[in-house]
Design a protein around this motif. Structure first.
Motif, mmCIF file in Angstrom:
data_model
loop_
_atom_site.group_PDB
_atom_site.id
_atom_site.type_symbol
_atom_site.label_atom_id
_atom_site.label_comp_id
_atom_site.label_asym_id
_atom_site.label_seq_id
_atom_site.Cartn_x
_atom_site.Cartn_y
_atom_site.Cartn_z
ATOM 1 N N LEU A 235 -19.279 -3.195 -5.274
ATOM 2 C CA LEU A 235 -18.703 -2.561 -4.096
ATOM 3 C C LEU A 235 -19.442 -2.899 -2.815
ATOM 4 O O LEU A 235 -18.835 -3.184 -1.788
ATOM 5 N N THR A 236 -20.770 -2.868 -2.846
ATOM 6 C CA THR A 236 -21.527 -3.098 -1.616
ATOM 7 C C THR A 236 -21.376 -4.523 -1.095
ATOM 8 O O THR A 236 -21.655 -4.781 0.078
ATOM 9 N N ALA A 237 -20.913 -5.445 -1.965
ATOM 10 C CA ALA A 237 -20.745 -6.835 -1.530
ATOM 11 C C ALA A 237 -19.346 -7.109 -1.003
ATOM 12 O O ALA A 237 -19.173 -7.953 -0.123
ATOM 13 N N VAL A 238 -18.349 -6.420 -1.526
ATOM 14 C CA VAL A 238 -16.972 -6.743 -1.168
ATOM 15 C C VAL A 238 -16.302 -5.657 -0.340
ATOM 16 O O VAL A 238 -15.159 -5.851 0.110
ATOM 17 N N ALA A 239 -16.957 -4.538 -0.136
ATOM 18 C CA ALA A 239 -16.327 -3.444 0.614
ATOM 19 C C ALA A 239 -16.065 -3.864 2.056
ATOM 20 O O ALA A 239 -16.925 -4.438 2.727
ATOM 21 N N ASN A 240 -14.872 -3.583 2.554
ATOM 22 C CA ASN A 240 -14.481 -3.857 3.931
ATOM 23 C C ASN A 240 -13.404 -2.844 4.297
ATOM 24 O O ASN A 240 -12.854 -2.156 3.426
ATOM 25 N N PRO A 241 -13.086 -2.717 5.573
ATOM 26 C CA PRO A 241 -12.094 -1.700 5.967
ATOM 27 C C PRO A 241 -10.742 -1.829 5.285
ATOM 28 O O PRO A 241 -10.044 -0.833 5.105
ATOM 29 N N THR A 242 -10.347 -3.050 4.880
ATOM 30 C CA THR A 242 -9.054 -3.185 4.200
ATOM 31 C C THR A 242 -9.059 -2.550 2.813
ATOM 32 O O THR A 242 -7.981 -2.316 2.243
ATOM 33 N N SER A 243 -10.239 -2.259 2.267
ATOM 34 C CA SER A 243 -10.314 -1.600 0.958
ATOM 35 C C SER A 243 -9.687 -0.215 0.991
ATOM 36 O O SER A 243 -9.344 0.333 -0.070
ATOM 37 N N GLN A 244 -9.542 0.359 2.181
ATOM 38 C CA GLN A 244 -8.949 1.685 2.286
ATOM 39 C C GLN A 244 -7.439 1.674 2.047
ATOM 40 O O GLN A 244 -6.822 2.732 1.893
ATOM 41 N N LEU A 245 -6.837 0.485 1.997
ATOM 42 C CA LEU A 245 -5.412 0.415 1.677
ATOM 43 C C LEU A 245 -5.128 0.914 0.268
ATOM 44 O O LEU A 245 -4.068 1.510 0.011
ATOM 45 N N SER A 246 -6.051 0.669 -0.651
ATOM 46 C CA SER A 246 -5.865 1.197 -2.000
ATOM 47 C C SER A 246 -5.865 2.718 -1.996
ATOM 48 O O SER A 246 -5.087 3.364 -2.712
ATOM 49 N N VAL A 247 -6.729 3.319 -1.167
ATOM 50 C CA VAL A 247 -6.779 4.780 -1.045
ATOM 51 C C VAL A 247 -5.468 5.303 -0.448
ATOM 52 O O VAL A 247 -4.888 6.287 -0.932
ATOM 53 N N ILE A 248 -4.979 4.642 0.587
ATOM 54 C CA ILE A 248 -3.746 5.075 1.239
ATOM 55 C C ILE A 248 -2.567 4.972 0.269
ATOM 56 O O ILE A 248 -1.682 5.837 0.259
ATOM 57 N N GLY A 249 -2.549 3.941 -0.558
ATOM 58 C CA GLY A 249 -1.483 3.806 -1.542
ATOM 59 C C GLY A 249 -1.445 4.978 -2.508
ATOM 60 O O GLY A 249 -0.371 5.512 -2.826
ATOM 61 N N ASN A 250 -2.601 5.397 -2.979
ATOM 62 C CA ASN A 250 -2.661 6.549 -3.884
ATOM 63 C C ASN A 250 -2.215 7.833 -3.196
ATOM 64 O O ASN A 250 -1.501 8.653 -3.789
ATOM 65 N N LEU A 251 -2.614 8.013 -1.942
ATOM 66 C CA LEU A 251 -2.275 9.248 -1.225
ATOM 67 C C LEU A 251 -0.786 9.306 -0.876
ATOM 68 O O LEU A 251 -0.164 10.369 -0.943
ATOM 69 N N VAL A 252 -0.199 8.164 -0.509
ATOM 70 C CA VAL A 252 1.240 8.137 -0.226
ATOM 71 C C VAL A 252 2.038 8.435 -1.493
ATOM 72 O O VAL A 252 3.025 9.193 -1.472
#
Length: 353
Positions: A235-252
């Motif tokens: 995670l610490t190597a590949v984390a970027n702001p676009t990773s939050q799209l996965s979170v938004i998908g779950n919440l929607v």
């Protein structure tokens, strides 16, 4: 003997001149033939002469012209097809899943307008005034435009999967590109919730929700599994702001499930999204010291920081049935992050001047 007829006045001048000359030749030849025949009769014999006059075929010239025009049309059509194929090839090469951000934005606007229209029953509220300012046909037009955009992008991306599969495969393996693969399904879920002609109680709504939510969970398994299992792509190597799209998908998906009355599924998707959001938020907060850590093309994704908690607030309202303390906390967090981002951008502009 040649039978040459006069043309009408619509013929070209060259054809008229040829026709007149042929008639003159015909009359002179007939006159000579009669004189010669009269002399032969005086001598006791008669000679038969067959006169053949060959004229240039006008039909042949017209056939050549038609053939030339047909060949030109075929060449022009072939050129048009070649240009269209090259344009489509260029579009498929440049297209990527990130373009679905357009449909996400339009779907979010359609959901916002529908929410304002549904909450405008009280005649004394501001939402009732907004409902009259924004008429219902405008909501339908916006939703239809968002659907049209999503369909066009989906068709182009399906063609890319067939003709540029290696690029799609590379996008799936990229730590930024794989996050944008959530965008088409998020767009579909947003349009499903904002549809003016559908209700969460319909069977079609339930079927479409399963069609759009299952790919989100499958991508969750892929992305979150990489965080735990792969050493180089932790995670610490590949984390970027676009990773939050996965979170938004779950919440929607959780909000849509709650509207259908599927509380257990809604809580499952909400917990999956909110837990990973907390991990992502802490990781990104420690890692990203400023916008200079990202390329200029990815700087707009910083606004996903407040998109995730705001969507979480909406999802929890649908699950709990009221705007309680947890929903308010998530709402105020998103408001604070939005204010911070706008302030930082404005201050950077002033300092650069």
């Amino acid at each position: 003997m040649a039978d040459v007829l006069y043309r009408d006045q619509s013929q070209p001048s060259a054809q008229k001149i040829i026709t007149l000359k042929l008639h003159r030749i015909k009359h002179q030849t007939l006159h000579l033939y009669e004189s010669f025949n009269f002399r032969m009769e005086e001598q006791g014999s008669r000679c038969e002469i067959e006169l053949v006059i060959e004229t240039p075929s006008i039909a042949t010239t017209q056939d050549h012209q038609r053939a030339s025009i047909t060949q030109h049309h075929h060449h022009h059509r072939h050129l048009s097809i070649t240009i269209a194929e090259r344009s489509l090839s260029s579009i498929l090469t440049r297209l990527h899943a990130g373009y679905f951000r357009i449909s996400i934005s339009l779907g979010g606007q359609a959901l916002l307008w529908k929410t304002l229209a549904e909450q405008s029953n009280d005649s004394s509220s501001l939402l009732h005034v907004l409902h009259h300012v924004i008429p219902s046909p405008a909501i339908i037009v916006l939703w239809s435009f968002a659907l049209f955009t999503l369909v066009v992008l989906s068709v182009l991306y399906i063609l890319r999967c067939f003709f540029r599969f290696s690029m799609v495969k590379a996008e799936f393996s990229h730590h930024v590109g794989v996050n944008y693969l959530f965008a088409p399904w998020i767009s579909c879920l947003l349009l499903l919730q904002s549809a003016p002609f559908s209700s969460p109680n319909n069977v079609s709504y339930l079927v479409l929700w399963w069609v759009f939510a299952v790919p989100v969970v499958a991508l969750d398994v892929k992305v979150y599994g990489q965080w735990f299992t792969k050493g180089k792509q932790f995670l610490t190597a590949v984390a970027n702001p676009t990773s939050q799209l996965s979170v938004i998908g779950n919440l929607v998906g959780a909000r849509a499930a709650a509207q259908m009355g599927r509380q257990e599924i809604a809580v499952f998707l909400f917990s999956l999204g909110i837990v990973h959001y907390l991990v992502l938020f802490v990781t990104l907060y420690q890692r990203l010291s400023g916008s200079d850590r990202l390329p200029a093309t990815l700087r707009p994704v910083f606004f996903l920081f407040f998109a995730a908690p705001s969507m979480a607030s909406l999802a929890w309202v649908s699950i709990s049935g009221k705007f309680d303390t947890a929903s308010k906390m998530l709402f105020f967090l998103s408001l604070f992050l939005f204010t911070s981002l706008v302030t930082s951008l404005v201050s950077e502009k002033f300092l650069s001047v």
